[in-house]
Scaffold this motif. Structure first.
Motif, PDB file in Angstrom:
ATOM      1  N   ALA A 220      45.371  49.695  38.438  1.00 39.78           N
ATOM      2  CA  ALA A 220      43.980  50.098  38.217  1.00 39.78           C
ATOM      3  C   ALA A 220      43.894  51.319  37.314  1.00 39.78           C
ATOM      4  CB  ALA A 220      43.306  50.374  39.557  1.00 39.78           C
TER       5      ALA A 220
ATOM      6  N   VAL B 178      44.130  50.087  33.800  1.00 42.01           N
ATOM      7  CA  VAL B 178      42.883  49.408  33.434  1.00 42.01           C
ATOM      8  C   VAL B 178      41.781  50.423  33.158  1.00 42.01           C
ATOM      9  CG1 VAL B 178      41.063  47.879  34.305  1.00 42.01           C
ATOM     10  CG2 VAL B 178      43.469  47.294  34.668  1.00 42.01           C
ATOM     11  N   ALA B 179      41.701  51.483  33.961  1.00 46.29           N
ATOM     12  CA  ALA B 179      40.664  52.501  33.780  1.00 46.29           C
ATOM     13  C   ALA B 179      40.797  53.201  32.437  1.00 46.29           C
ATOM     14  CB  ALA B 179      40.722  53.515  34.919  1.00 46.29           C
TER      15      ALA B 179
ATOM     16  N   PHE C 271      39.866  50.166  29.367  1.00 48.56           N
ATOM     17  CA  PHE C 271      38.554  49.553  29.215  1.00 48.56           C
ATOM     18  C   PHE C 271      37.443  50.548  29.527  1.00 48.56           C
ATOM     19  CE2 PHE C 271      41.549  46.182  30.385  1.00 48.56           C
ATOM     20  CZ  PHE C 271      41.382  45.312  29.318  1.00 48.56           C
TER      21      PHE C 271
ATOM     22  N   PRO D   4      34.844  52.508  31.378  1.00 46.14           N
ATOM     23  CA  PRO D   4      34.845  52.678  32.834  1.00 46.14           C
ATOM     24  C   PRO D   4      33.651  52.061  33.533  1.00 46.14           C
ATOM     25  CG  PRO D   4      34.364  54.748  31.725  1.00 46.14           C
ATOM     26  CD  PRO D   4      34.804  53.795  30.670  1.00 46.14           C
TER      27      PRO D   4
ATOM     28  N   ARG E 173      32.220  49.309  32.879  1.00 51.03           N
ATOM     29  CA  ARG E 173      32.468  47.878  33.060  1.00 51.03           C
ATOM     30  C   ARG E 173      33.439  47.639  34.215  1.00 51.03           C
ATOM     31  NH1 ARG E 173      33.284  45.751  26.805  1.00 51.03           N
ATOM     32  NH2 ARG E 173      31.264  46.493  25.998  1.00 51.03           N
ATOM     33  N   VAL E 174      34.423  48.516  34.346  1.00 54.99           N
ATOM     34  CA  VAL E 174      35.385  48.372  35.439  1.00 54.99           C
ATOM     35  C   VAL E 174      34.698  48.591  36.779  1.00 54.99           C
ATOM     36  CG1 VAL E 174      37.555  49.216  36.414  1.00 54.99           C
ATOM     37  CG2 VAL E 174      37.276  49.110  33.930  1.00 54.99           C
TER      38      VAL E 174
ATOM     39  N   THR F 188      32.322  45.684  37.572  1.00 57.65           N
ATOM     40  CA  THR F 188      33.062  44.511  38.046  1.00 57.65           C
ATOM     41  C   THR F 188      33.544  44.702  39.479  1.00 57.65           C
ATOM     42  OG1 THR F 188      33.796  44.042  35.784  1.00 57.65           O
ATOM     43  CG2 THR F 188      35.014  42.985  37.576  1.00 57.65           C
ATOM     44  N   ALA F 189      34.045  45.903  39.776  1.00 55.55           N
ATOM     45  CA  ALA F 189      34.505  46.182  41.141  1.00 55.55           C
ATOM     46  C   ALA F 189      33.365  46.054  42.137  1.00 55.55           C
ATOM     47  CB  ALA F 189      35.124  47.581  41.204  1.00 55.55           C
TER      48      ALA F 189
ATOM     49  N   PHE G 152      40.512  49.257  41.960  1.00 56.92           N
ATOM     50  CA  PHE G 152      40.141  49.319  40.543  1.00 56.92           C
ATOM     51  C   PHE G 152      38.954  50.246  40.308  1.00 56.92           C
ATOM     52  CE2 PHE G 152      42.726  45.516  40.444  1.00 56.92           C
ATOM     53  CZ  PHE G 152      43.371  45.618  39.217  1.00 56.92           C
TER      54      PHE G 152
ATOM     55  N   ALA H 261      38.514  54.450  37.934  1.00 56.12           N
ATOM     56  CA  ALA H 261      37.521  54.253  36.877  1.00 56.12           C
ATOM     57  C   ALA H 261      36.293  55.124  37.091  1.00 56.12           C
ATOM     58  CB  ALA H 261      37.125  52.778  36.809  1.00 56.12           C
TER      59      ALA H 261
END
Length: 408
Positions: free
Chosen positions: A57, A60-61, A64, A66, A68-69, A72-73, A111, A115
């Motif tokens: 995670a 990913v943070a 992409f 943040p 959007r992350v 999505t979470a 995730f 983020a």
């Protein structure tokens, strides 16, 4: 207060209430149809994915946007909670299904955690971050107070409706992020192989001794908090007046934590990391009060003080990380902080009971008090802990200083 900040605070307030509803709802729902062992399975299935996925995670943070992350979470958590609600309302509750859905929830939490810290850095200018971090912490504390009462009311019509409400709240939170603008774009991490980015994050983490020392101290705090959350109710029931005593102590502690959040953004703290260390070390007070079986007014005051320290340190710590850690590695560095915190408390919860069964409650709690104070006050030996925020110490802070006049 700018519109993006208002949207951020509104969304995280709703998400905090939704997050607070989950453990109480699951606990009561599982215990009505299963055993304590079933409850342990469901709760552990939420924790394990969080621990395993946090390093992923963090990458990913940093890769992409943040918002959007986090969006999505929130949507994943909403789907899992709506599915739990549907199963509870159907009357055919299967522990396996609840365990799988709890694991999905835990993965989404993993995730969303790093983020969110990156999102605050992207949306909020440096001079405003302490206030916003304090407000975010305060709403989380208030959610912890409000959630059990909310669940209690919903249980009159069924635990399933509590999960349905939780899912709806996560959807509402996600909608606040859909149109969130980043007035302060964050430099994204340079794309490379996943393992390479993970190594870069660990290398950046090791560059900051103040960070590693504090993370260790915070891990010790979570470990000792696990001890207190296990042994505190036992002591309250046996020596302080029963179940009501523990409820009163914890509720006043929650008030203390919210007061700490408020104070952190109001008091003129010149050296934030000193405040962080002292705030964590103060948790020795309730550990000592419970260990010595002091009268309930003293225990309650000590617990208030300990939780005030926790509330006080949290926004200072978040703001310091966002100021000192380069923003293109903030997610990965922050994931190590979350990993230690999430892992340490279950250890304390697991070992407190067998240890106290062998040597009683006084010795382990006094040892925990000594350990949490020593581990956190030892951080004060590092020279960079005593630095004031006046001089930029990282690329992230230099960017904040350059952007401050525009953001104002």
């Amino acid at each position: 207060m700018t519109s993006p900040i208002r949207r951020l605070l509104a969304g995280r307030t709703v998400a905090a209430l939704a997050t607070g509803l989950i453990p109480t709802t699951l606990t009561l729902a599982v215990l009505r149809t299963g055993s304590a062992m079933d409850l342990g399975l469901v709760l552990s299935c939420e924790l394990l994915p969080m621990l395993v996925l946090l390093p992923v995670a963090g990458v990913v943070a940093d890769r992409f946007p943040p918002q959007r992350v986090v969006l999505t979470a929130d949507l994943v958590r909403a789907a899992a909670q709506l599915a739990i609600g549907a199963e509870l309302l159907s009357g055919r509750v299967r522990i396996f299904d609840l365990a799988v859905l709890s694991a999905i929830t835990g993965g989404a939490v993993a995730f969303g955690t790093p983020a969110l810290r990156t999102l605050v850095a992207a949306v909020v200018a440096g001079p405003e971050r302490l206030r916003v971090n304090a407000q975010l912490g305060a709403v989380q504390g208030l959610a912890q107070i409000a959630a059990p009462a909310t669940v209690g009311g919903l249980l009159l019509v069924g635990a399933g409706w509590s999960s349905i409400l939780t899912g709806a709240l996560f959807i509402a939170s996600a909608t606040t992020l859909g149109g969130l603008r980043q007035d302060r774009p964050v430099q994204r991490a340079r794309r490379s192989a996943f393992a390479g980015e993970l190594r870069e994050g660990w290398a950046e983490t090791r560059r900051h001794p103040w960070f590693l020392a504090n993370v260790l101290g915070h891990g010790v705090w979570h470990l000792t908090a696990g001890f207190l959350l296990t042994l505190g109710p036992v002591i309250a029931v046996r020596h302080l007046g029963g179940d009501v005593a523990w409820v009163v102590i914890t509720e006043i502690g929650a008030v203390g934590m919210v007061a700490g959040f408020y104070a952190a953004s109001r008091l003129p703290v010149r050296r934030p990391l000193v405040g962080v260390a002292v705030g964590a070390a103060v948790f020795a007070l309730p550990l000592t009060a419970f260990a010595l079986l002091l009268p309930i007014p003293i225990v309650t005051a000590a617990y208030f003080g300990g939780m005030f320290g926790v509330g006080f340190l949290s926004p200072l710590w978040e703001t310091t990380m966002q100021r000192r850690i380069p923003q293109d590695t903030l997610g990965r560095v922050g994931s190590f902080d979350a990993l230690i915190s999430f892992a340490a408390r279950p250890i304390g919860l697991a070992v407190a009971a067998p240890v106290s069964a062998t040597i009683g409650t006084t010795t382990p709690l006094l040892l925990a008090a000594a350990l949490v104070s020593a581990a956190n006050l030892a951080v004060l030996l590092l020279p960079d802990v005593w630095e004031t925020p006046g001089t930029p110490t990282s690329p992230a802070e230099r960017t904040d200083r350059q952007d401050a006049p525009r953001a104002a």
